[in-house]
Design a protein around this motif. Sequence first.
Motif, PDB file in Angstrom:
ATOM      1  N   VAL A  67       0.285   8.911   5.949  1.00 44.73           N
ATOM      2  CA  VAL A  67      -0.294  10.125   6.513  1.00 44.73           C
ATOM      3  C   VAL A  67      -1.802   9.933   6.702  1.00 44.73           C
ATOM      4  O   VAL A  67      -2.354  10.286   7.748  1.00 44.73           O
ATOM      5  CB  VAL A  67       0.002  11.340   5.606  1.00 44.73           C
ATOM      6  CG1 VAL A  67      -0.709  12.592   6.101  1.00 44.73           C
ATOM      7  CG2 VAL A  67       1.507  11.573   5.505  1.00 44.73           C
ATOM      8  N   THR A  68      -2.447   9.371   5.702  1.00 49.32           N
ATOM      9  CA  THR A  68      -3.881   9.092   5.787  1.00 49.32           C
ATOM     10  C   THR A  68      -4.171   8.102   6.909  1.00 49.32           C
ATOM     11  O   THR A  68      -5.092   8.311   7.718  1.00 49.32           O
ATOM     12  CB  THR A  68      -4.391   8.529   4.443  1.00 49.32           C
ATOM     13  OG1 THR A  68      -4.137   9.487   3.421  1.00 49.32           O
ATOM     14  CG2 THR A  68      -5.876   8.216   4.499  1.00 49.32           C
ATOM     15  N   ALA A  69      -3.389   7.037   6.978  1.00 52.59           N
ATOM     16  CA  ALA A  69      -3.588   6.027   8.018  1.00 52.59           C
ATOM     17  C   ALA A  69      -3.388   6.621   9.405  1.00 52.59           C
ATOM     18  O   ALA A  69      -4.177   6.360  10.324  1.00 52.59           O
ATOM     19  CB  ALA A  69      -2.646   4.847   7.802  1.00 52.59           C
ATOM     20  N   ALA A  70      -2.345   7.422   9.571  1.00 48.24           N
ATOM     21  CA  ALA A  70      -2.071   8.030  10.879  1.00 48.24           C
ATOM     22  C   ALA A  70      -3.187   8.987  11.283  1.00 48.24           C
ATOM     23  O   ALA A  70      -3.594   9.018  12.456  1.00 48.24           O
ATOM     24  CB  ALA A  70      -0.728   8.749  10.854  1.00 48.24           C
ATOM     25  N   ALA A  71      -3.704   9.762  10.329  1.00 55.39           N
ATOM     26  CA  ALA A  71      -4.792  10.697  10.638  1.00 55.39           C
ATOM     27  C   ALA A  71      -6.050   9.947  11.061  1.00 55.39           C
ATOM     28  O   ALA A  71      -6.711  10.319  12.037  1.00 55.39           O
ATOM     29  CB  ALA A  71      -5.076  11.587   9.429  1.00 55.39           C
ATOM     30  N   LYS A  72      -6.382   8.890  10.334  1.00 54.56           N
ATOM     31  CA  LYS A  72      -7.561   8.104  10.689  1.00 54.56           C
ATOM     32  C   LYS A  72      -7.357   7.375  12.010  1.00 54.56           C
ATOM     33  O   LYS A  72      -8.289   7.251  12.815  1.00 54.56           O
ATOM     34  CB  LYS A  72      -7.899   7.126   9.575  1.00 54.56           C
ATOM     35  CG  LYS A  72      -8.427   7.835   8.341  1.00 54.56           C
ATOM     36  CD  LYS A  72      -8.800   6.873   7.248  1.00 54.56           C
ATOM     37  CE  LYS A  72      -9.381   7.641   6.069  1.00 54.56           C
ATOM     38  NZ  LYS A  72      -9.926   6.777   5.046  1.00 54.56           N
ATOM     39  N   ALA A  73      -6.146   6.912  12.260  1.00 54.80           N
ATOM     40  CA  ALA A  73      -5.845   6.237  13.524  1.00 54.80           C
ATOM     41  C   ALA A  73      -5.969   7.206  14.688  1.00 54.80           C
ATOM     42  O   ALA A  73      -6.514   6.852  15.743  1.00 54.80           O
ATOM     43  CB  ALA A  73      -4.443   5.640  13.477  1.00 54.80           C
ATOM     44  N   VAL A  99       0.836  -1.199   0.000  1.00 54.70           N
ATOM     45  CA  VAL A  99       0.000   0.000   0.000  1.00 54.70           C
ATOM     46  C   VAL A  99       0.871   1.249   0.000  1.00 54.70           C
ATOM     47  O   VAL A  99       0.639   2.186  -0.767  1.00 54.70           O
ATOM     48  CB  VAL A  99      -0.952   0.006   1.215  1.00 54.70           C
ATOM     49  CG1 VAL A  99      -1.706   1.321   1.319  1.00 54.70           C
ATOM     50  CG2 VAL A  99      -1.924  -1.158   1.145  1.00 54.70           C
ATOM     51  N   LEU A 100       1.880   1.267   0.854  1.00 54.13           N
ATOM     52  CA  LEU A 100       2.735   2.446   0.974  1.00 54.13           C
ATOM     53  C   LEU A 100       3.529   2.717  -0.300  1.00 54.13           C
ATOM     54  O   LEU A 100       3.763   3.868  -0.653  1.00 54.13           O
ATOM     55  CB  LEU A 100       3.681   2.287   2.165  1.00 54.13           C
ATOM     56  CG  LEU A 100       2.995   2.201   3.531  1.00 54.13           C
ATOM     57  CD1 LEU A 100       4.022   1.907   4.615  1.00 54.13           C
ATOM     58  CD2 LEU A 100       2.229   3.468   3.842  1.00 54.13           C
ATOM     59  N   LYS A 101       3.929   1.668  -0.990  1.00 56.04           N
ATOM     60  CA  LYS A 101       4.659   1.844  -2.250  1.00 56.04           C
ATOM     61  C   LYS A 101       3.755   2.399  -3.341  1.00 56.04           C
ATOM     62  O   LYS A 101       4.212   3.148  -4.200  1.00 56.04           O
ATOM     63  CB  LYS A 101       5.279   0.521  -2.691  1.00 56.04           C
ATOM     64  CG  LYS A 101       6.472   0.126  -1.864  1.00 56.04           C
ATOM     65  CD  LYS A 101       7.029  -1.209  -2.312  1.00 56.04           C
ATOM     66  CE  LYS A 101       8.193  -1.612  -1.416  1.00 56.04           C
ATOM     67  NZ  LYS A 101       8.713  -2.938  -1.777  1.00 56.04           N
ATOM     68  N   ASN A 102       2.481   2.038  -3.300  1.00 55.61           N
ATOM     69  CA  ASN A 102       1.533   2.494  -4.321  1.00 55.61           C
ATOM     70  C   ASN A 102       0.965   3.881  -4.035  1.00 55.61           C
ATOM     71  O   ASN A 102       0.442   4.526  -4.928  1.00 55.61           O
ATOM     72  CB  ASN A 102       0.388   1.501  -4.482  1.00 55.61           C
ATOM     73  CG  ASN A 102       0.856   0.206  -5.095  1.00 55.61           C
ATOM     74  OD1 ASN A 102       1.853   0.163  -5.805  1.00 55.61           O
ATOM     75  ND2 ASN A 102       0.140  -0.868  -4.821  1.00 55.61           N
TER      76      ASN A 102
END
Length: 79
Positions: free
Chosen positions: A54-60, A45-48
Motif C-alpha cells: 500500500v505504501t509502495a503503491a501510494a508513493k508510486a 519486504v512484503l512478508k515483514n
Amino acid sequence: RFGNEAYAMEECIAECAAAFLCADLGVEHDPRDNTAAYLASWLTVLKNDKRAIVTAAAKAQAAADYLHGLQESKECEAA
C-alpha cells in the motif's frame, strides 16, 4: 545497499510507478530477465510489512502524478 529491504522498497516503488505510467500511456510492459530477482527481494519486504504494498503503491502514484504534472507544464509552455 543493494539487496537490503530499503533498496527493495525503492525498487518496488519505481517498478510500480513505471507500470502505472506504462498503463496510462498504453505502453506494453516488457519484463527483463532480472524481474524474478526483484520480485523475490520485494517478497521479503512484503512478508515483514503487510502494508508495504500500500505504501509502495501510494508513493508510486505520487511519482507518476508528479511526472504527469511535468508533462502538462511542458504542454502549457508550448502553447
